[in-house]
Design a protein around this motif. Structure first.
Motif, PDB file in Angstrom:
ATOM      1  N   ASP A   1      24.298 -24.107 -33.723  1.00  0.00           N
ATOM      2  CA  ASP A   1      24.833 -25.417 -33.328  1.00  0.00           C
ATOM      3  C   ASP A   1      26.351 -25.486 -33.385  1.00  0.00           C
ATOM      4  N   GLY A   2      26.964 -24.623 -34.196  1.00  0.00           N
ATOM      5  CA  GLY A   2      28.417 -24.665 -34.348  1.00  0.00           C
ATOM      6  C   GLY A   2      29.168 -23.683 -33.470  1.00  0.00           C
ATOM      7  N   SER A   3      28.435 -22.871 -32.714  1.00  0.00           N
ATOM      8  CA  SER A   3      29.039 -21.933 -31.765  1.00  0.00           C
ATOM      9  C   SER A   3      28.384 -22.145 -30.408  1.00  0.00           C
ATOM     10  N   SER A   4      29.156 -22.041 -29.366  1.00  0.00           N
ATOM     11  CA  SER A   4      28.625 -22.328 -28.040  1.00  0.00           C
ATOM     12  C   SER A   4      28.285 -21.053 -27.270  1.00  0.00           C
ATOM     13  N   TYR A   5      27.548 -21.243 -26.184  1.00  0.00           N
ATOM     14  CA  TYR A   5      27.356 -20.197 -25.179  1.00  0.00           C
ATOM     15  C   TYR A   5      28.322 -20.532 -24.048  1.00  0.00           C
ATOM     16  N   TYR A   6      29.367 -19.740 -23.911  1.00  0.00           N
ATOM     17  CA  TYR A   6      30.376 -19.956 -22.884  1.00  0.00           C
ATOM     18  C   TYR A   6      29.947 -19.181 -21.645  1.00  0.00           C
TER      19      TYR A   6
ATOM     20  N   ILE B   1      31.691 -12.025 -25.215  1.00  0.00           N
ATOM     21  CA  ILE B   1      31.955 -12.879 -26.381  1.00  0.00           C
ATOM     22  C   ILE B   1      31.559 -14.329 -26.118  1.00  0.00           C
ATOM     23  N   GLY B   2      31.277 -14.662 -24.850  1.00  0.00           N
ATOM     24  CA  GLY B   2      30.781 -15.998 -24.532  1.00  0.00           C
ATOM     25  C   GLY B   2      29.452 -16.298 -25.201  1.00  0.00           C
ATOM     26  N   PHE B   3      28.696 -15.253 -25.536  1.00  0.00           N
ATOM     27  CA  PHE B   3      27.435 -15.423 -26.274  1.00  0.00           C
ATOM     28  C   PHE B   3      27.773 -15.517 -27.759  1.00  0.00           C
ATOM     29  N   HIS B   4      28.613 -16.489 -28.069  1.00  0.00           N
ATOM     30  CA  HIS B   4      29.185 -16.587 -29.404  1.00  0.00           C
ATOM     31  C   HIS B   4      28.154 -16.984 -30.454  1.00  0.00           C
ATOM     32  N   HIS B   5      27.171 -17.759 -30.041  1.00  0.00           N
ATOM     33  CA  HIS B   5      26.111 -18.157 -30.969  1.00  0.00           C
ATOM     34  C   HIS B   5      25.337 -16.941 -31.467  1.00  0.00           C
ATOM     35  N   VAL B   6      25.112 -15.976 -30.580  1.00  0.00           N
ATOM     36  CA  VAL B   6      24.418 -14.744 -30.971  1.00  0.00           C
ATOM     37  C   VAL B   6      25.281 -13.956 -31.938  1.00  0.00           C
ATOM     38  N   HIS B   7      26.555 -13.845 -31.603  1.00  0.00           N
ATOM     39  CA  HIS B   7      27.474 -13.088 -32.456  1.00  0.00           C
ATOM     40  C   HIS B   7      27.556 -13.681 -33.857  1.00  0.00           C
ATOM     41  N   HIS B   8      27.592 -15.016 -33.957  1.00  0.00           N
ATOM     42  CA  HIS B   8      27.681 -15.631 -35.282  1.00  0.00           C
ATOM     43  C   HIS B   8      26.357 -15.539 -36.041  1.00  0.00           C
ATOM     44  N   LEU B   9      25.269 -15.511 -35.317  1.00  0.00           N
ATOM     45  CA  LEU B   9      23.969 -15.383 -35.972  1.00  0.00           C
ATOM     46  C   LEU B   9      23.836 -14.014 -36.616  1.00  0.00           C
ATOM     47  N   ASN B  10      24.300 -12.979 -35.920  1.00  0.00           N
ATOM     48  CA  ASN B  10      24.266 -11.631 -36.492  1.00  0.00           C
ATOM     49  C   ASN B  10      25.413 -10.803 -35.918  1.00  0.00           C
TER      50      ASN B  10
ATOM     51  N   ASN C   1      16.431 -12.775 -24.529  1.00  0.00           N
ATOM     52  CA  ASN C   1      15.115 -12.411 -25.050  1.00  0.00           C
ATOM     53  C   ASN C   1      14.717 -13.108 -26.344  1.00  0.00           C
ATOM     54  N   THR C   2      15.519 -14.093 -26.769  1.00  0.00           N
ATOM     55  CA  THR C   2      15.206 -14.820 -27.999  1.00  0.00           C
ATOM     56  C   THR C   2      15.013 -16.295 -27.666  1.00  0.00           C
ATOM     57  N   PRO C   3      13.763 -16.761 -27.565  1.00  0.00           N
ATOM     58  CA  PRO C   3      13.481 -18.148 -27.165  1.00  0.00           C
ATOM     59  C   PRO C   3      14.216 -19.196 -27.997  1.00  0.00           C
ATOM     60  N   ALA C   4      14.381 -18.943 -29.300  1.00  0.00           N
ATOM     61  CA  ALA C   4      15.020 -19.924 -30.181  1.00  0.00           C
ATOM     62  C   ALA C   4      16.487 -20.140 -29.836  1.00  0.00           C
ATOM     63  N   LEU C   5      17.061 -19.250 -29.025  1.00  0.00           N
ATOM     64  CA  LEU C   5      18.481 -19.358 -28.679  1.00  0.00           C
ATOM     65  C   LEU C   5      18.716 -19.914 -27.272  1.00  0.00           C
ATOM     66  N   GLN C   6      17.642 -20.313 -26.612  1.00  0.00           N
ATOM     67  CA  GLN C   6      17.753 -20.762 -25.230  1.00  0.00           C
ATOM     68  C   GLN C   6      18.351 -22.161 -25.080  1.00  0.00           C
ATOM     69  N   ASN C   7      18.273 -22.962 -26.128  1.00  0.00           N
ATOM     70  CA  ASN C   7      18.713 -24.364 -26.009  1.00  0.00           C
ATOM     71  C   ASN C   7      20.047 -24.653 -26.693  1.00  0.00           C
ATOM     72  N   VAL C   8      20.866 -23.635 -26.880  1.00  0.00           N
ATOM     73  CA  VAL C   8      22.169 -23.845 -27.517  1.00  0.00           C
ATOM     74  C   VAL C   8      23.096 -24.573 -26.554  1.00  0.00           C
ATOM     75  N   THR C   9      24.166 -25.137 -27.095  1.00  0.00           N
ATOM     76  CA  THR C   9      25.154 -25.814 -26.255  1.00  0.00           C
ATOM     77  C   THR C   9      25.784 -24.819 -25.285  1.00  0.00           C
ATOM     78  N   THR C  10      25.712 -25.138 -24.002  1.00  0.00           N
ATOM     79  CA  THR C  10      26.269 -24.269 -22.959  1.00  0.00           C
ATOM     80  C   THR C  10      27.478 -24.954 -22.340  1.00  0.00           C
TER      81      THR C  10
END
Length: 334
Positions: free
Chosen positions: A249-254, A267-276, A290-299
């Motif tokens: 929630d605190g990192s966006s998908y740019y 690096i636009g997939f910043h939510h993934v990077h911060h998760l791991n 490929n991770t359903p839980a990450l599909q609804n992040v702020t874009t």
């Protein structure tokens, strides 16, 4: 429940945390070699017209960002399997991007561990005040904050201060290996600059390197800025802070055009990077897809990200960023 969610996400992402030696070497080659070639072409084009040189330096700036992403991955020890190789390549790419390896690795690790935590701001992040904190400041403190958050200051002077000045000095109490690495990085940078000035002259060097440095630095600050500062971001006190929510929630998908996505190392997939952060940059998109839980992040897109220019303060009550203009309305109700 929170720990279970994190464990499940980590399990899904785990296969992507192992670097691929061939992919890493391929990325080094398709990044550093074009950068050197573009630098040389930009220099040769000076004899023709600076109107030809400038576009070449802008493209070279894009490859500089890509070199920085390799440096960034090496700092997370995700680009190669072995720490020593990450350290060597990280130090070399750090010289090319004017960033000392150990110093930046430490501050960026703190950023990851404290991102979105209002109680632990101040290291490896952009200065953020809450509405209440800003209203409690003196006139001069408010002025300093307004100047810092002014786009003209942040993106015009920011690269020169943060990269040319701040990166050159060690923090108080830094361990010996960090201090030595900073000194070595500084000496290597000075040595390369001196050599190039001797070979082609200081004027030619500045005409080529200055725009590369500025455009890559400003773009880097912009990417870091917009990926944590969007309207409904996530900033909470430590007692409420949650690592997964801070990442998702605190990192966006740019969402960027493919060529810019490639130049910026995904690096636009910043939510993934911060998760791991152990996921190499070349796997970030695959994790997102490929991770359903990450599909609804702020874009956010390039167009929608421009709104971030007006965000100045974090409103804890409504949990969103507000502008100084909106502050006037809020201050009458506080």
């Amino acid at each position: 429940m929170r720990n279970e969610k994190q464990r499940n996400l980590n399990k899904e992402i785990a296969p992507y945390t192992k670097s691929d030696l061939k992919a890493s070497i391929r990325q080094l080659c398709n990044t550093v070699i074009p950068f050197v070639a573009l630098w040389y072409l930009a220099y040769e084009s000076l004899a023709i017209s600076y109107f030809l040189t400038l576009p070449l330096t802008i493209i070279a700036a894009g490859f500089t960002i890509r070199i920085f992403i390799i440096f960034h991955d090496c700092c997370h020890e995700s680009f190669f399997k072995h720490s020593k190789v990450n350290r060597i390549v990280g130090t070399i790419t750090g010289v090319l991007t004017f960033h000392p390896y150990y110093q930046w690795k430490r501050s960026h690790s703190i950023h990851h561990a404290t991102s979105s935590n209002l109680n632990k701001r101040g290291t490896g992040d952009i200065w953020i005040l809450t509405v209440d904190e800003y209203l409690a400041q003196s006139f001069w403190q408010r002025l300093a904050y307004r100047l810092y958050r002014n786009p003209f200051v942040l993106f015009l002077f920011g690269p020169f201060y943060s990269i040319l000045i701040e990166n050159r000095f060690n923090r108080k109490g830094a361990p010996a290996k960090e201090r030595i690495n900073t000194y070595m990085t500084n000496m290597a940078i000075v040595g390369i600059i001196a050599l190039l000035c001797w070979l082609i002259g200081w004027k030619a060097f500045l005409l080529v390197q200055l725009p590369i440095f500025y455009f890559s630095g400003a773009a880097g600050i912009w990417l870091f800025y917009v990926q944590h500062q969007f309207e409904d971001s996530y900033f909470v006190k430590e007692e409420e802070w949650d690592y997964v929510k801070a990442a998702v929630d605190g990192s966006s998908y740019y969402k960027l055009p493919k060529i810019i996505q490639w130049l910026t190392g995904n690096i636009g997939f910043h939510h993934v990077h911060h998760l791991n952060p152990r996921v190499p940059n070349y796997y970030l998109e695959a994790v997102h897809e490929n991770t359903p839980a990450l599909q609804n992040v702020t874009t956010i897109t390039i167009w929608s990200s421009l709104k971030a220019m007006k965000f100045r303060l974090w409103d804890e009550r409504n949990r969103r960023f507000v502008s100084f203009k909106e502050l006037k309305k809020l201050s009458t109700t506080i």
